[in-house]
Write a protein that holds these residues in place. Structure first.
Motif, PDB file in Angstrom:
ATOM      1  N   GLY A  94      36.158  31.427  -3.782  1.00  0.00           N
ATOM      2  CA  GLY A  94      36.926  30.180  -3.734  1.00  0.00           C
ATOM      3  C   GLY A  94      37.006  29.626  -2.328  1.00  0.00           C
ATOM      4  N   LEU A  95      37.250  30.503  -1.355  1.00  0.00           N
ATOM      5  CA  LEU A  95      37.312  30.082   0.043  1.00  0.00           C
ATOM      6  C   LEU A  95      35.988  29.476   0.487  1.00  0.00           C
ATOM      7  CD1 LEU A  95      38.474  29.988   2.938  1.00  0.00           C
ATOM      8  CD2 LEU A  95      37.733  32.382   3.201  1.00  0.00           C
ATOM      9  N   PHE A  96      34.896  30.133   0.148  1.00  0.00           N
ATOM     10  CA  PHE A  96      33.593  29.638   0.592  1.00  0.00           C
ATOM     11  C   PHE A  96      33.190  28.370  -0.145  1.00  0.00           C
ATOM     12  CE2 PHE A  96      33.363  33.541   2.855  1.00  0.00           C
ATOM     13  CZ  PHE A  96      32.429  33.332   3.863  1.00  0.00           C
ATOM     14  N   ARG A  97      33.657  28.203  -1.373  1.00  0.00           N
ATOM     15  CA  ARG A  97      33.419  26.941  -2.066  1.00  0.00           C
ATOM     16  C   ARG A  97      34.136  25.806  -1.336  1.00  0.00           C
ATOM     17  NH1 ARG A  97      35.052  28.415  -6.599  1.00  0.00           N
ATOM     18  NH2 ARG A  97      33.036  28.974  -7.514  1.00  0.00           N
TER      19      ARG A  97
ATOM     20  N   PRO B 191      20.962  32.055 -20.068  1.00  0.00           N
ATOM     21  CA  PRO B 191      21.435  32.489 -18.750  1.00  0.00           C
ATOM     22  C   PRO B 191      21.776  31.293 -17.853  1.00  0.00           C
ATOM     23  CG  PRO B 191      19.433  33.657 -19.362  1.00  0.00           C
ATOM     24  CD  PRO B 191      19.599  32.549 -20.353  1.00  0.00           C
ATOM     25  N   PRO B 192      22.851  31.398 -17.084  1.00  0.00           N
ATOM     26  CA  PRO B 192      23.211  30.293 -16.186  1.00  0.00           C
ATOM     27  C   PRO B 192      22.232  30.174 -15.030  1.00  0.00           C
ATOM     28  CG  PRO B 192      24.602  32.192 -15.764  1.00  0.00           C
ATOM     29  CD  PRO B 192      23.774  32.539 -16.977  1.00  0.00           C
ATOM     30  N   LYS B 193      22.194  29.011 -14.420  1.00  0.00           N
ATOM     31  CA  LYS B 193      21.319  28.816 -13.263  1.00  0.00           C
ATOM     32  C   LYS B 193      21.851  29.565 -12.046  1.00  0.00           C
ATOM     33  CE  LYS B 193      19.647  24.231 -14.685  1.00  0.00           C
ATOM     34  NZ  LYS B 193      20.290  24.263 -16.024  1.00  0.00           N
ATOM     35  N   THR B 194      23.170  29.610 -11.909  1.00  0.00           N
ATOM     36  CA  THR B 194      23.793  30.342 -10.796  1.00  0.00           C
ATOM     37  C   THR B 194      24.969  31.153 -11.331  1.00  0.00           C
ATOM     38  OG1 THR B 194      25.289  28.509 -10.239  1.00  0.00           O
ATOM     39  CG2 THR B 194      23.168  28.591  -9.082  1.00  0.00           C
ATOM     40  N   ILE B 195      25.214  32.276 -10.672  1.00  0.00           N
ATOM     41  CA  ILE B 195      26.382  33.115 -10.961  1.00  0.00           C
ATOM     42  C   ILE B 195      27.115  33.323  -9.636  1.00  0.00           C
ATOM     43  CG2 ILE B 195      27.216  35.340 -11.799  1.00  0.00           C
ATOM     44  CD1 ILE B 195      24.610  35.571 -13.419  1.00  0.00           C
ATOM     45  N   VAL B 196      28.271  32.731  -9.501  1.00  0.00           N
ATOM     46  CA  VAL B 196      29.076  32.867  -8.291  1.00  0.00           C
ATOM     47  C   VAL B 196      30.294  33.698  -8.652  1.00  0.00           C
ATOM     48  CG1 VAL B 196      30.260  31.640  -6.427  1.00  0.00           C
ATOM     49  CG2 VAL B 196      28.314  30.562  -7.588  1.00  0.00           C
ATOM     50  N   TYR B 197      30.419  34.876  -8.048  1.00  0.00           N
ATOM     51  CA  TYR B 197      31.458  35.800  -8.489  1.00  0.00           C
ATOM     52  C   TYR B 197      31.823  36.742  -7.349  1.00  0.00           C
ATOM     53  CZ  TYR B 197      33.893  38.591 -12.097  1.00  0.00           C
ATOM     54  OH  TYR B 197      34.831  39.232 -12.876  1.00  0.00           O
ATOM     55  N   GLY B 198      33.083  37.151  -7.311  1.00  0.00           N
ATOM     56  CA  GLY B 198      33.533  38.087  -6.300  1.00  0.00           C
ATOM     57  C   GLY B 198      34.651  37.513  -5.449  1.00  0.00           C
ATOM     58  N   HIS B 199      35.255  38.385  -4.663  1.00  0.00           N
ATOM     59  CA  HIS B 199      36.357  37.989  -3.781  1.00  0.00           C
ATOM     60  C   HIS B 199      35.871  36.967  -2.745  1.00  0.00           C
ATOM     61  CE1 HIS B 199      40.027  38.229  -1.541  1.00  0.00           C
ATOM     62  NE2 HIS B 199      39.479  38.838  -0.508  1.00  0.00           N
ATOM     63  N   MET B 200      36.704  36.003  -2.429  1.00  0.00           N
ATOM     64  CA  MET B 200      36.491  34.962  -1.407  1.00  0.00           C
ATOM     65  C   MET B 200      35.510  33.863  -1.828  1.00  0.00           C
ATOM     66  SD  MET B 200      36.870  36.698   2.355  1.00  0.00           S
ATOM     67  CE  MET B 200      35.313  37.549   2.379  1.00  0.00           C
TER      68      MET B 200
END
Length: 283
Positions: A254-257, A243-252
């Motif tokens: 990229g903007l918040f990154r 399992p990954p340490k973090t899962i970043v997924y969903g709309h926006m």
């Protein structure tokens, strides 16, 4: 021999929320799922009872006794908890300077301490069994806080810090900690936020009422990701062999990154314009 089914305990599973779709996603992947929520929302889980591999139970993450009873019940029925999904959470919309402290405390108790309370209850069991996975649900706004939601953002920032510390502390015992950072995902979260704003008198922020409401439902735009799509992605990642340490997924996301990497003046300028804070209030 077939692999033993994973037992998954999920908090905050009321219909309309992402937790509801987590239950379906893990059940579809042949897990034994325990869907939970507070007593007055248990009727929302009725549809889940007809799902294969899903059982429902009462669980209030803000109550020590409720957490203990629920965890003990799952272990008594299945002998283990392989995966905990710390999904339960509430919004806390409004300007920090005027937000009632009772609302702040409630959000902190559920969103922040609720996740730690659950983790503390399952950790001894997971350690005794030699492993397990704890999934804490944070948010992209835990990295980049926004106006009109400072209380909620702060609770998610706590979840991020807690998860990063827990991940290292539990590594010697074979317990994984996964931090999920949803972007904009369609759910009942926005409408629940707007409901919390009813009858609020912001006084010095009265002229910003429309902007405050817009922020309360900002994650529910037409481009927001479908909750079922989001839940299936998270479930597959959590159940992977590593399992990954973090899962970043969903709309926006990229903007918040981009905003998380940007100088503060860029972030401030963006949110000032986005939430109509560039006007001068004359009193």
């Amino acid at each position: 021999m077939t692999e033993e089914r994973k037992v998954v305990l999920i908090t905050g599973c009321g219909k309309g929320g992402i937790g509801y779709d987590y239950c379906k996603a893990f059940a579809d992947l042949n897990c034994s799922v325990f869907a939970s929520d507070v007593s007055h929302r248990l009727p929302d889980l009725a549809d889940l009872q007809s799902e294969d591999n899903v059982e429902t139970l009462e669980l209030d993450v803000s109550s020590d006794s409720s957490v203990a009873s629920a965890v003990d019940l799952v272990i008594s029925r299945r002998g283990k908890i392989d995966i905990l999904i710390n999904n339960a959470g509430i919004g806390s919309p409004g300007p920090l300077a005027k937000l009632p402290l009772d609302a702040v405390r409630k959000a902190y108790e559920i969103n922040a301490l609720g996740q730690l309370r659950m983790a503390q209850r399952v950790v001894p069991h997971m350690v005794a069994r030699g492993g397990g996975t704890i999934v804490n649900v944070g948010s992209v706004v835990g990295r980049v806080p926004t106006p009109w939601a400072g209380s909620y953002c702060a609770t998610k920032a706590y979840v991020h810090a807690m998860s990063h510390a827990l991940r290292v502390e539990l590594r010697p015992f074979g317990v994984n900690v996964v931090l999920v950072l949803p972007g904009a995902v369609r759910s009942s979260f926005g409408s629940n936020n707007v409901e919390r704003l009813k009858d609020c008198e912001w006084k010095i922020y009265k002229s910003f009422s429309k902007s405050i409401t817009e922020r309360a439902e900002a994650s529910q735009s037409g481009k927001s990701m479908d909750a079922a799509v989001f839940a299936r992605h998270v479930a597959r990642q959590v159940l992977s062999s590593s399992p990954p340490k973090t899962i970043v997924y969903g709309h926006m996301t990229g903007l918040f990154r981009f905003l998380s990497w940007s100088p503060l003046w860029v972030r401030d300028l963006f949110f000032t314009k986005r939430f109509k804070l560039n006007k001068v209030v004359v009193r």
